[in-house]
Write a protein that holds these residues in place. Structure first.
Motif, PDB file in Angstrom:
ATOM      1  N   HIS A 247      12.574  -0.171 -44.056  1.00 39.28           N
ATOM      2  CA  HIS A 247      11.356   0.484 -43.574  1.00 39.28           C
ATOM      3  C   HIS A 247      11.828   1.434 -42.650  1.00 39.28           C
ATOM      4  N   ALA A 248      12.982   1.653 -41.941  1.00 41.09           N
ATOM      5  CA  ALA A 248      12.858   2.297 -40.823  1.00 41.09           C
ATOM      6  C   ALA A 248      12.761   4.002 -41.283  1.00 41.09           C
ATOM      7  N   THR A 249      12.952   4.192 -42.657  1.00 41.68           N
ATOM      8  CA  THR A 249      12.755   5.480 -43.029  1.00 41.68           C
ATOM      9  C   THR A 249      11.489   5.723 -43.934  1.00 41.68           C
ATOM     10  N   ALA A 250      10.556   4.932 -43.962  1.00 41.54           N
ATOM     11  CA  ALA A 250       9.319   5.024 -44.939  1.00 41.54           C
ATOM     12  C   ALA A 250       8.559   6.242 -44.126  1.00 41.54           C
ATOM     13  N   LEU A 251       8.106   7.029 -44.948  1.00 40.37           N
ATOM     14  CA  LEU A 251       7.347   8.357 -44.729  1.00 40.37           C
ATOM     15  C   LEU A 251       6.274   7.947 -43.796  1.00 40.37           C
ATOM     16  N   ALA A 252       5.466   7.045 -44.356  1.00 40.98           N
ATOM     17  CA  ALA A 252       4.250   6.642 -43.516  1.00 40.98           C
ATOM     18  C   ALA A 252       4.655   6.409 -42.153  1.00 40.98           C
ATOM     19  N   ASP A 253       5.513   5.580 -41.892  1.00 39.64           N
ATOM     20  CA  ASP A 253       6.107   5.203 -40.530  1.00 39.64           C
ATOM     21  C   ASP A 253       6.514   6.382 -39.655  1.00 39.64           C
ATOM     22  N   LEU A 254       7.360   7.373 -40.080  1.00 37.99           N
ATOM     23  CA  LEU A 254       7.642   8.362 -39.392  1.00 37.99           C
ATOM     24  C   LEU A 254       6.444   9.482 -39.144  1.00 37.99           C
ATOM     25  N   ARG A 255       5.711   9.539 -40.042  1.00 37.06           N
ATOM     26  CA  ARG A 255       4.141  10.254 -39.910  1.00 37.06           C
ATOM     27  C   ARG A 255       3.577   9.700 -38.630  1.00 37.06           C
ATOM     28  N   ALA A 256       3.595   8.282 -38.736  1.00 36.65           N
ATOM     29  CA  ALA A 256       2.638   7.689 -37.531  1.00 36.65           C
ATOM     30  C   ALA A 256       3.554   7.698 -36.102  1.00 36.65           C
ATOM     31  N   GLU A 257       4.889   7.946 -36.295  1.00 37.86           N
ATOM     32  CA  GLU A 257       5.580   8.108 -35.174  1.00 37.86           C
ATOM     33  C   GLU A 257       5.602   9.638 -34.485  1.00 37.86           C
ATOM     34  N   GLY A 258       5.010  10.502 -35.368  1.00 38.17           N
ATOM     35  CA  GLY A 258       4.653  11.972 -34.980  1.00 38.17           C
ATOM     36  C   GLY A 258       5.842  12.890 -35.745  1.00 38.17           C
ATOM     37  N   TRP A 259       6.531  12.406 -36.894  1.00 36.13           N
ATOM     38  CA  TRP A 259       7.375  13.512 -37.164  1.00 36.13           C
ATOM     39  C   TRP A 259       6.388  14.334 -38.076  1.00 36.13           C
ATOM     40  N   SER A 260       7.059  15.592 -37.935  1.00 35.53           N
ATOM     41  CA  SER A 260       6.126  16.605 -38.760  1.00 35.53           C
ATOM     42  C   SER A 260       6.913  16.738 -40.191  1.00 35.53           C
ATOM     43  N   VAL A 261       6.685  17.381 -41.018  1.00 36.01           N
ATOM     44  CA  VAL A 261       6.996  17.657 -42.266  1.00 36.01           C
ATOM     45  C   VAL A 261       8.554  18.509 -42.178  1.00 36.01           C
ATOM     46  N   ALA A 262       8.597  19.419 -41.098  1.00 33.70           N
ATOM     47  CA  ALA A 262       9.675  20.133 -40.922  1.00 33.70           C
ATOM     48  C   ALA A 262      10.661  19.286 -40.438  1.00 33.70           C
ATOM     49  N   ASP A 263      10.439  18.044 -39.638  1.00 32.08           N
ATOM     50  CA  ASP A 263      11.286  17.028 -39.104  1.00 32.08           C
ATOM     51  C   ASP A 263      11.861  16.506 -40.283  1.00 32.08           C
ATOM     52  N   VAL A 264      11.067  15.930 -41.448  1.00 31.24           N
ATOM     53  CA  VAL A 264      11.696  15.383 -42.468  1.00 31.24           C
ATOM     54  C   VAL A 264      12.551  16.322 -43.277  1.00 31.24           C
ATOM     55  N   LYS A 266      14.543  18.607 -42.165  1.00 32.62           N
ATOM     56  CA  LYS A 266      15.560  18.940 -41.569  1.00 32.62           C
ATOM     57  C   LYS A 266      16.465  17.522 -41.572  1.00 32.62           C
ATOM     58  N   ARG A 267      15.772  16.209 -41.605  1.00 31.17           N
ATOM     59  CA  ARG A 267      16.826  15.275 -41.655  1.00 31.17           C
ATOM     60  C   ARG A 267      17.310  14.945 -42.864  1.00 31.17           C
ATOM     61  N   ILE A 268      16.740  15.398 -44.036  1.00 34.19           N
ATOM     62  CA  ILE A 268      17.050  15.428 -45.415  1.00 34.19           C
ATOM     63  C   ILE A 268      17.930  16.686 -45.843  1.00 34.19           C
ATOM     64  N   GLY A 269      18.112  17.564 -44.833  1.00 29.99           N
ATOM     65  CA  GLY A 269      18.771  18.768 -45.367  1.00 29.99           C
ATOM     66  C   GLY A 269      18.023  19.545 -46.464  1.00 29.99           C
ATOM     67  N   TRP A 270      16.881  19.672 -46.544  1.00 33.27           N
ATOM     68  CA  TRP A 270      16.308  20.405 -47.543  1.00 33.27           C
ATOM     69  C   TRP A 270      15.679  21.820 -46.847  1.00 33.27           C
ATOM     70  N   GLN A 271      16.130  22.775 -47.647  1.00 33.20           N
ATOM     71  CA  GLN A 271      15.632  24.202 -47.180  1.00 33.20           C
ATOM     72  C   GLN A 271      14.855  24.777 -48.206  1.00 33.20           C
ATOM     73  N   ASP A 272      13.459  25.285 -47.589  1.00 35.00           N
ATOM     74  CA  ASP A 272      12.706  25.972 -48.669  1.00 35.00           C
ATOM     75  C   ASP A 272      13.282  27.111 -49.003  1.00 35.00           C
ATOM     76  N   ASP A 273      12.686  27.611 -50.161  1.00 32.09           N
ATOM     77  CA  ASP A 273      13.462  29.138 -50.496  1.00 32.09           C
ATOM     78  C   ASP A 273      12.348  29.906 -50.156  1.00 32.09           C
TER      79      ASP A 273
END
Ligand code: GLU
Length: 273
Positions: A247-264, A266-273
């Motif tokens: 549950h620590a990594t549920a997107l809904a929880d992260l969102r509620a904690e204030g994570w932005s999409v950019a934070d997500v 970064k954490r998963i190593g995703w780079q937009d092209d």
């Protein structure tokens, strides 16, 4: 190209799904499209709030998809028709084993657990008919050896790796219709990818082995083979695969904690092209 992202609403989406979704939406290229498909054949594990969570999380990530969305629970007749065709080809058999029976009888284990040793494959027709008439619970399995004898050698094209030879027996005879539902993961995915005319299947490496079975089913049912692109999985900080139970990594929880999409990203190593 037409790709699809096919989550099951059996839990909340986590960071691993965010990577899988971003990968699926990018995979078909700028001129392609990614469909969303809800894989909800399991009435005990699927929940409407999880399904709503999928829509909310994907929209939050900035992804859009054509509607209406195909929901597998509404298409059982399609899977039943495919099952009938396979049965008429003589490549299925009823299996009366419980999970525990399989675990007890298995002599080989694959990455997905005990490999079914084929206990019910050799039951004679009279015993099968008696047990079915008695109402004994049973699933339907695909006889992969018989299937492979019909299709001959098969391959699939893996986007970054080239041709992969199908090993039909890699996981034993898979269940194609469960005791409680007249289909299974493998059968409904294969039928849907065909009916939705999917030409590219982007998904996690954890489903690489499933492709052996799904390619065999496609060939038996006369379906065209899509291109596959299996991506590496996002690992947690201990190097373990993330799961819906984490549950620590549920997107809904992260969102509620204030994570932005950019934070997500970064954490998963995703780079937009
Ligand atoms: N529904 C499957 C899952 O959530 C994925 C199916 C697929 O991509 O083939 O794991």
């Amino acid at each position: 190209m037409l790709a699809r992202f096919a989550p099951s609403p059996t839990g909340r989406l986590h960071l691993g799904h965010a990577y899988a979704a971003l990968f699926a939406w990018r995979a078909p290229g700028r001129t392609g499209t990614c469909l969303l498909r809800i894989e909800d054949i399991d009435p005990d594990r699927c929940r409407p709030d999880y399904e709503q969570g999928i829509y909310d999380d994907l929209a939050w990530l900035g992804l859009t998809w054509p509607t209406p969305v195909r929901r597998q629970s509404q298409h059982m007749q399609d899977y039943r028709a495919a099952l009938t065709r396979l049965t008429e080809m003589g490549v299925t058999y009823p299996c009366f084993c419980s999970r525990q029976d399989v675990a007890r009888a298995a002599t080989a284990h694959g990455p997905e657990g005990a490999i079914y040793p084929g206990t019910c494959r050799t039951l004679d027709a009279a015993t099968r008919a008696d047990r079915i008439a008695r109402g004994d619970a049973h699933s339907i399995r695909l006889d992969v050896a018989r299937g492979a004898a019909i299709t001959g050698p098969l391959f699939w094209d893996e986007r970054d790796e080239g041709r992969i030879a199908v090993d039909p027996a890699i996981g034993g005879d898979p269940v194609i219709a469960r005791r409680d539902v007249p289909t299974s993961y493998h059968l409904s995915v294969t039928v849907d990818d065909h009916l939705q005319q999917i030409t590219l299947v982007p998904r996690g490496r954890d489903l690489f082995l499933a492709t052996h079975v799904q390619r065999l089913l496609q060939a038996l049912l006369g379906f065209a083979a899509p291109l596959y692109a299996h991506h590496a999985l996002v690992l947690d900080t201990d190097g373990q695969k993330l799961s819906k139970r984490d549950h620590a990594t549920a997107l809904a929880d992260l969102r509620a904690e204030g994570w932005s999409v950019a934070d997500v990203k970064k954490r998963i190593g995703w780079q937009d092209d």
